[in-house]
Design a protein around this motif. Structure first.
Motif, PDB file in Angstrom:
ATOM      1  N   THR A  51       0.822  -1.211   0.000  1.00  0.00           N
ATOM      2  CA  THR A  51       0.000   0.000   0.000  1.00  0.00           C
ATOM      3  C   THR A  51       0.855   1.260   0.000  1.00  0.00           C
ATOM      4  O   THR A  51       2.026   1.243   0.359  1.00  0.00           O
ATOM      5  N   ILE A  52       0.228   2.343  -0.399  1.00  0.00           N
ATOM      6  CA  ILE A  52       0.802   3.678  -0.304  1.00  0.00           C
ATOM      7  C   ILE A  52      -0.353   4.623   0.014  1.00  0.00           C
ATOM      8  O   ILE A  52      -1.502   4.348  -0.366  1.00  0.00           O
ATOM      9  N   ILE A 111       5.419   7.285  -8.536  1.00  0.00           N
ATOM     10  CA  ILE A 111       4.777   6.690  -7.356  1.00  0.00           C
ATOM     11  C   ILE A 111       5.126   5.215  -7.242  1.00  0.00           C
ATOM     12  O   ILE A 111       5.497   4.716  -6.172  1.00  0.00           O
ATOM     13  N   VAL A 112       5.013   4.508  -8.358  1.00  0.00           N
ATOM     14  CA  VAL A 112       5.298   3.070  -8.354  1.00  0.00           C
ATOM     15  C   VAL A 112       6.770   2.810  -8.071  1.00  0.00           C
ATOM     16  O   VAL A 112       7.122   1.894  -7.309  1.00  0.00           O
ATOM     17  N   ASP A 113       7.647   3.607  -8.633  1.00  0.00           N
ATOM     18  CA  ASP A 113       9.076   3.437  -8.382  1.00  0.00           C
ATOM     19  C   ASP A 113       9.390   3.619  -6.898  1.00  0.00           C
ATOM     20  O   ASP A 113      10.235   2.915  -6.336  1.00  0.00           O
ATOM     21  N   TYR A 114       8.695   4.544  -6.256  1.00  0.00           N
ATOM     22  CA  TYR A 114       8.901   4.816  -4.837  1.00  0.00           C
ATOM     23  C   TYR A 114       8.419   3.651  -3.970  1.00  0.00           C
ATOM     24  O   TYR A 114       9.052   3.321  -2.953  1.00  0.00           O
ATOM     25  N   LEU A 138       4.664  12.964  -3.849  1.00  0.00           N
ATOM     26  CA  LEU A 138       5.621  12.436  -4.822  1.00  0.00           C
ATOM     27  C   LEU A 138       5.449  13.062  -6.199  1.00  0.00           C
ATOM     28  O   LEU A 138       6.417  13.234  -6.940  1.00  0.00           O
ATOM     29  N   SER A 139       4.229  13.389  -6.550  1.00  0.00           N
ATOM     30  CA  SER A 139       3.919  13.881  -7.897  1.00  0.00           C
ATOM     31  C   SER A 139       4.206  15.368  -8.065  1.00  0.00           C
ATOM     32  O   SER A 139       4.157  15.888  -9.179  1.00  0.00           O
ATOM     33  N   SER A 140       4.505  16.051  -6.967  1.00  0.00           N
ATOM     34  CA  SER A 140       4.756  17.492  -7.033  1.00  0.00           C
ATOM     35  C   SER A 140       6.169  17.784  -7.530  1.00  0.00           C
ATOM     36  O   SER A 140       7.104  17.012  -7.291  1.00  0.00           O
ATOM     37  N   LYS A 141       6.308  18.915  -8.197  1.00  0.00           N
ATOM     38  CA  LYS A 141       7.626  19.338  -8.690  1.00  0.00           C
ATOM     39  C   LYS A 141       8.222  20.474  -7.845  1.00  0.00           C
ATOM     40  O   LYS A 141       9.301  20.955  -8.137  1.00  0.00           O
ATOM     41  N   THR A 142       7.502  20.901  -6.825  1.00  0.00           N
ATOM     42  CA  THR A 142       7.996  22.010  -6.012  1.00  0.00           C
ATOM     43  C   THR A 142       9.228  21.610  -5.208  1.00  0.00           C
ATOM     44  O   THR A 142       9.393  20.450  -4.827  1.00  0.00           O
TER      45      THR A 142
END
Length: 207
Positions: A92-93, A177-180, A101-105
């Motif tokens: 799970t995540i 996300i999956v890589d993480y 994770l998806s943010s570029k900030t």
């Protein structure tokens, strides 16, 4: 390695099939009330488009909350049944981790979801995904008090939340996300349960 990602924690279905760090197919669709009947057919379409046998998946990564109570149950149920019936490893995540994770900030990342009545689901992570504020169900004003002592931060949300004017919209970077999460220890499918971070309305009334 082939992975299947499933997230139904909001009114969207976010799903994808990844093979050796390549995103083969993805779904990012808003279904609202139709999510329960559309999620599984859309996931099946991913397999059909990639011509991958569902038995050939090496790991399932599912978002188990927080978010919509009904939505979370949909994704978790699909993932659990799939993992159990085909004996595929599952892990799970959280939705907050996926958003961060998806943010570029480069600032502190504060993923946030509206939890109604002045409350939000939120957490805080630095650019290396170190947890600064653990995912929680909290009054927005109390969250801001916690953030006052932190470095500069940026809010990530798709919700219209009173008092939030500057924000980054969320569109999942499924590959990232999956890589993480891909190396997280697999768990027994029967122990994969929603993590709502708060009581359901029925539980609140009972208490």
């Amino acid at each position: 390695m082939r992975s299947l990602y499933i997230d139904t924690s909001s009114s969207f279905l976010y799903a994808g099939i990844i093979e050796n760090n390549e995103l083969l197919a993805e779904c990012k669709k808003r279904f609202d009330q139709d999510l329960s009947k559309e999620a599984l057919p859309e996931i099946i379409k991913l397999f059909e488009s990639t011509k991958i046998d569902p038995k050939a998946i090496d790991k399932i990564i599912v978002v188990n909350g927080p978010g919509s109570f009904t939505g979370i149950r949909i994704g978790v149920t699909i993932a659990k049944v799939y993992a159990w019936s085909l004996k595929i490893p599952i892990t799970t995540i959280t939705s907050l981790e996926a958003m961060a994770l998806s943010s570029k900030t480069k600032k502190i990342r504060v993923p946030m979801m509206d939890a109604r009545r002045g409350y939000v689901f939120a957490g805080a992570y630095d650019k290396n995904m170190n947890e600064i504020i653990k995912g929680t169900h909290i009054k927005l004003e109390n969250l801001f008090e916690k953030l006052e002592t932190k470095e500069e931060y940026f809010i990530i949300t798709n919700d219209e939340i009173e008092g939030i004017t500057e924000k980054e919209s969320y569109s999942p970077d499924i590959l990232k996300i999956v890589d993480y999460a891909k190396d997280r220890v697999a768990i027994n499918p029967h122990t994969v349960n929603p993590d709502y971070l708060k009581l359901t309305e029925a539980e609140e009334k009972k208490n």
